[in-house]
Enzyme design. Structure first.
Site, PDB file in Angstrom:
ATOM      1  N   LYS A   1      35.592  39.168  33.415  1.00  0.00           N
ATOM      2  CA  LYS A   1      35.890  39.666  35.288  1.00  0.00           C
ATOM      3  C   LYS A   1      34.423  38.933  36.012  1.00  0.00           C
ATOM      4  O   LYS A   1      34.237  38.510  37.518  1.00  0.00           O
ATOM      5  CB  LYS A   1      36.534  39.939  35.704  1.00  0.00           C
ATOM      6  CG  LYS A   1      38.014  40.493  34.472  1.00  0.00           C
ATOM      7  CD  LYS A   1      38.958  41.650  35.494  1.00  0.00           C
ATOM      8  CE  LYS A   1      38.636  42.691  35.142  1.00  0.00           C
ATOM      9  NZ  LYS A   1      38.470  42.887  33.403  1.00  0.00           N
TER      10      LYS A   1
ATOM     11  N   ARG B   1      45.585  47.600  39.412  1.00  0.00           N
ATOM     12  CA  ARG B   1      44.980  47.342  37.664  1.00  0.00           C
ATOM     13  C   ARG B   1      46.479  48.775  37.422  1.00  0.00           C
ATOM     14  O   ARG B   1      46.418  48.863  36.254  1.00  0.00           O
ATOM     15  CB  ARG B   1      43.813  48.702  37.371  1.00  0.00           C
ATOM     16  CG  ARG B   1      42.823  48.023  37.019  1.00  0.00           C
ATOM     17  CD  ARG B   1      41.653  49.486  36.602  1.00  0.00           C
ATOM     18  NE  ARG B   1      40.598  48.963  35.762  1.00  0.00           N
ATOM     19  CZ  ARG B   1      39.386  48.880  35.711  1.00  0.00           C
ATOM     20  NH1 ARG B   1      38.938  48.221  37.596  1.00  0.00           N
ATOM     21  NH2 ARG B   1      38.424  47.907  35.100  1.00  0.00           N
TER      22      ARG B   1
ATOM     23  N   ARG C   1      26.467  45.229  26.898  1.00  0.00           N
ATOM     24  CA  ARG C   1      26.556  44.651  28.352  1.00  0.00           C
ATOM     25  C   ARG C   1      25.009  45.713  28.908  1.00  0.00           C
ATOM     26  O   ARG C   1      25.233  46.301  29.052  1.00  0.00           O
ATOM     27  CB  ARG C   1      27.373  44.349  28.678  1.00  0.00           C
ATOM     28  CG  ARG C   1      27.607  43.866  30.817  1.00  0.00           C
ATOM     29  CD  ARG C   1      29.160  43.773  31.008  1.00  0.00           C
ATOM     30  NE  ARG C   1      30.210  44.994  31.027  1.00  0.00           N
ATOM     31  CZ  ARG C   1      31.210  45.575  31.499  1.00  0.00           C
ATOM     32  NH1 ARG C   1      31.847  43.709  31.651  1.00  0.00           N
ATOM     33  NH2 ARG C   1      32.577  46.502  31.471  1.00  0.00           N
TER      34      ARG C   1
ATOM     35  N   ARG D   1      26.008  50.040  31.727  1.00  0.00           N
ATOM     36  CA  ARG D   1      27.015  50.900  32.130  1.00  0.00           C
ATOM     37  C   ARG D   1      27.212  52.489  31.599  1.00  0.00           C
ATOM     38  O   ARG D   1      27.489  52.168  30.227  1.00  0.00           O
ATOM     39  CB  ARG D   1      28.254  50.569  33.010  1.00  0.00           C
ATOM     40  CG  ARG D   1      27.882  49.995  34.165  1.00  0.00           C
ATOM     41  CD  ARG D   1      29.304  48.275  33.770  1.00  0.00           C
ATOM     42  NE  ARG D   1      31.232  49.421  33.778  1.00  0.00           N
ATOM     43  CZ  ARG D   1      31.671  48.710  33.908  1.00  0.00           C
ATOM     44  NH1 ARG D   1      31.797  47.916  34.761  1.00  0.00           N
ATOM     45  NH2 ARG D   1      32.852  49.539  33.844  1.00  0.00           N
TER      46      ARG D   1
ATOM     47  N   ARG E   1      39.434  52.405  27.465  1.00  0.00           N
ATOM     48  CA  ARG E   1      39.323  51.153  28.798  1.00  0.00           C
ATOM     49  C   ARG E   1      40.272  50.918  28.011  1.00  0.00           C
ATOM     50  O   ARG E   1      41.287  49.679  28.466  1.00  0.00           O
ATOM     51  CB  ARG E   1      38.399  51.359  28.963  1.00  0.00           C
ATOM     52  CG  ARG E   1      37.295  52.112  30.032  1.00  0.00           C
ATOM     53  CD  ARG E   1      36.030  51.561  29.990  1.00  0.00           C
ATOM     54  NE  ARG E   1      35.520  50.211  30.815  1.00  0.00           N
ATOM     55  CZ  ARG E   1      34.670  49.839  30.864  1.00  0.00           C
ATOM     56  NH1 ARG E   1      33.267  49.818  29.973  1.00  0.00           N
ATOM     57  NH2 ARG E   1      34.533  48.358  31.433  1.00  0.00           N
TER      58      ARG E   1
HETATM   59  P1  AMP Z   1      35.264  48.265  36.731  1.00  0.00           P
HETATM   60  O1  AMP Z   1      34.030  47.691  37.045  1.00  0.00           O
HETATM   61  O2  AMP Z   1      36.394  47.365  36.960  1.00  0.00           O
HETATM   62  O3  AMP Z   1      35.455  47.850  34.886  1.00  0.00           O
HETATM   63  O4  AMP Z   1      35.721  49.805  36.588  1.00  0.00           O
HETATM   64  C1  AMP Z   1      35.239  50.735  36.210  1.00  0.00           C
HETATM   65  C2  AMP Z   1      35.841  51.486  36.397  1.00  0.00           C
HETATM   66  O5  AMP Z   1      36.572  51.991  37.396  1.00  0.00           O
HETATM   67  C3  AMP Z   1      37.647  51.712  35.676  1.00  0.00           C
HETATM   68  O6  AMP Z   1      37.219  52.187  34.188  1.00  0.00           O
HETATM   69  C4  AMP Z   1      37.673  53.006  36.330  1.00  0.00           C
HETATM   70  O7  AMP Z   1      38.026  53.979  36.063  1.00  0.00           O
HETATM   71  C5  AMP Z   1      37.643  52.222  37.516  1.00  0.00           C
HETATM   72  N1  AMP Z   1      38.626  51.892  38.192  1.00  0.00           N
HETATM   73  C6  AMP Z   1      37.707  50.163  39.099  1.00  0.00           C
HETATM   74  N2  AMP Z   1      39.237  49.703  39.864  1.00  0.00           N
HETATM   75  C7  AMP Z   1      39.721  50.655  39.685  1.00  0.00           C
HETATM   76  C8  AMP Z   1      41.126  50.627  39.235  1.00  0.00           C
HETATM   77  N3  AMP Z   1      41.916  49.377  39.897  1.00  0.00           N
HETATM   78  N4  AMP Z   1      42.551  51.484  39.628  1.00  0.00           N
HETATM   79  C9  AMP Z   1      41.252  52.589  38.749  1.00  0.00           C
HETATM   80  N5  AMP Z   1      40.308  52.421  38.497  1.00  0.00           N
HETATM   81  C10 AMP Z   1      39.450  52.179  38.939  1.00  0.00           C
END
Ligand code: AMP
Length: 209
Positions: A17, A92, A131, A156, A167
């Site tokens: 993404k 999400r 990654r 990360r 996740r």
């Molecule tokens: P990402 O960078 O999109 O993989 O997001 C990393 C982490 O941020 C996720 O595993 C969640 O802990 C939190 N997070 C990001 N976007 C959301 C969302 N829309 N709802 C809830 N938690 C989020």
């Protein structure tokens, strides 16, 4: 293709993404809105919200709906997002999808497309644990797309084998129900994410045209 597009990217962690969002925003000239990036920035800034969110993120848990909904509502009301955006990592959960719908309806800004990037769970752990990213947010993979020698990259905290399990669980239990929600609206575009990034970009652009 018009640049005034409102697009959501949906897919499990490691589906690509972030990589695809970067390419789309370059092409379309609209902002990239990543809730993960915004939460990581809040954490780096040391805000109370960022610190609390960081603890959940490291464990692969979701940040509460009301927190992320507030962040996104504020962001999409900013001037640069009036003509469009690529949302990456939001919504999400179903409550987030409904809240986004209501906010966009209030602004008379309907969504144009929800791009669903499909990747088999089996390859995701390997994609995610390899990654790495640099300070500009460019994304690499230790094996598939190694960073140039000498470039400083970081991993990360939630890109570990342990966090990826939770996740993925969250993706299937909380996030995947948003797909039928958008299917009913007839705006889902399914993309096979199990190929080279360029091929995936090509398919997304074709699906949006
Ligand atoms: P990402 O960078 O999109 O993989 O997001 C990393 C982490 O941020 C996720 O595993 C969640 O802990 C939190 N997070 C990001 N976007 C959301 C969302 N829309 N709802 C809830 N938690 C989020």
């Amino acid at each position: 293709m018009t640049s005034s597009m409102r697009i959501i990217l949906v897919g499990p962690p490691g589906a690509g993404k972030g990589t695809q969002a970067k390419r789309l925003v370059e092409r379309l000239g609209i902002p990239h809105i990543s809730t993960g990036d915004m939460l990581r920035a809040a954490r780096a800034a040391g805000t109370e919200l960022g610190v609390r969110a960081g603890e959940l993120m490291d464990k692969g848990q979701l940040v509460p709906d009301e927190v992320v909904i507030g962040i996104v509502e504020e962001r999409i009301n900013q001037e640069d997002a009036k003509t469009g955006f690529v949302l990456d990592g939001f919504p999400r959960t179903l409550p987030q999808a409904r809240a986004l719908d209501a906010a966009l309806l209030r602004n008379s800004q309907p969504l144009d497309a929800v791009v669903q990037i499909d990747v088999d769970d089996k390859v995701l752990e390997h994609r995610v644990t390899g990654r790495r990213s640099d300070k500009d947010g460019n994304i690499y993979h230790t094996e598939f797309n190694p960073p140039p020698t000498g470039l400083e990259v970081i991993q990360r905290k939630d890109d570990t084998a342990e966090a990826i399990k939770s996740r993925l669980e969250k993706y299937w239990s909380e996030t995947s129900p948003i797909i039928p929600f958008y299917e009913k609206k007839g705006i889902i575009k399914k993309i096979d994410g199990l190929r080279q990034p360029d091929e995936v970009t090509y398919d997304i652009i074709a699906a949006l045209s």
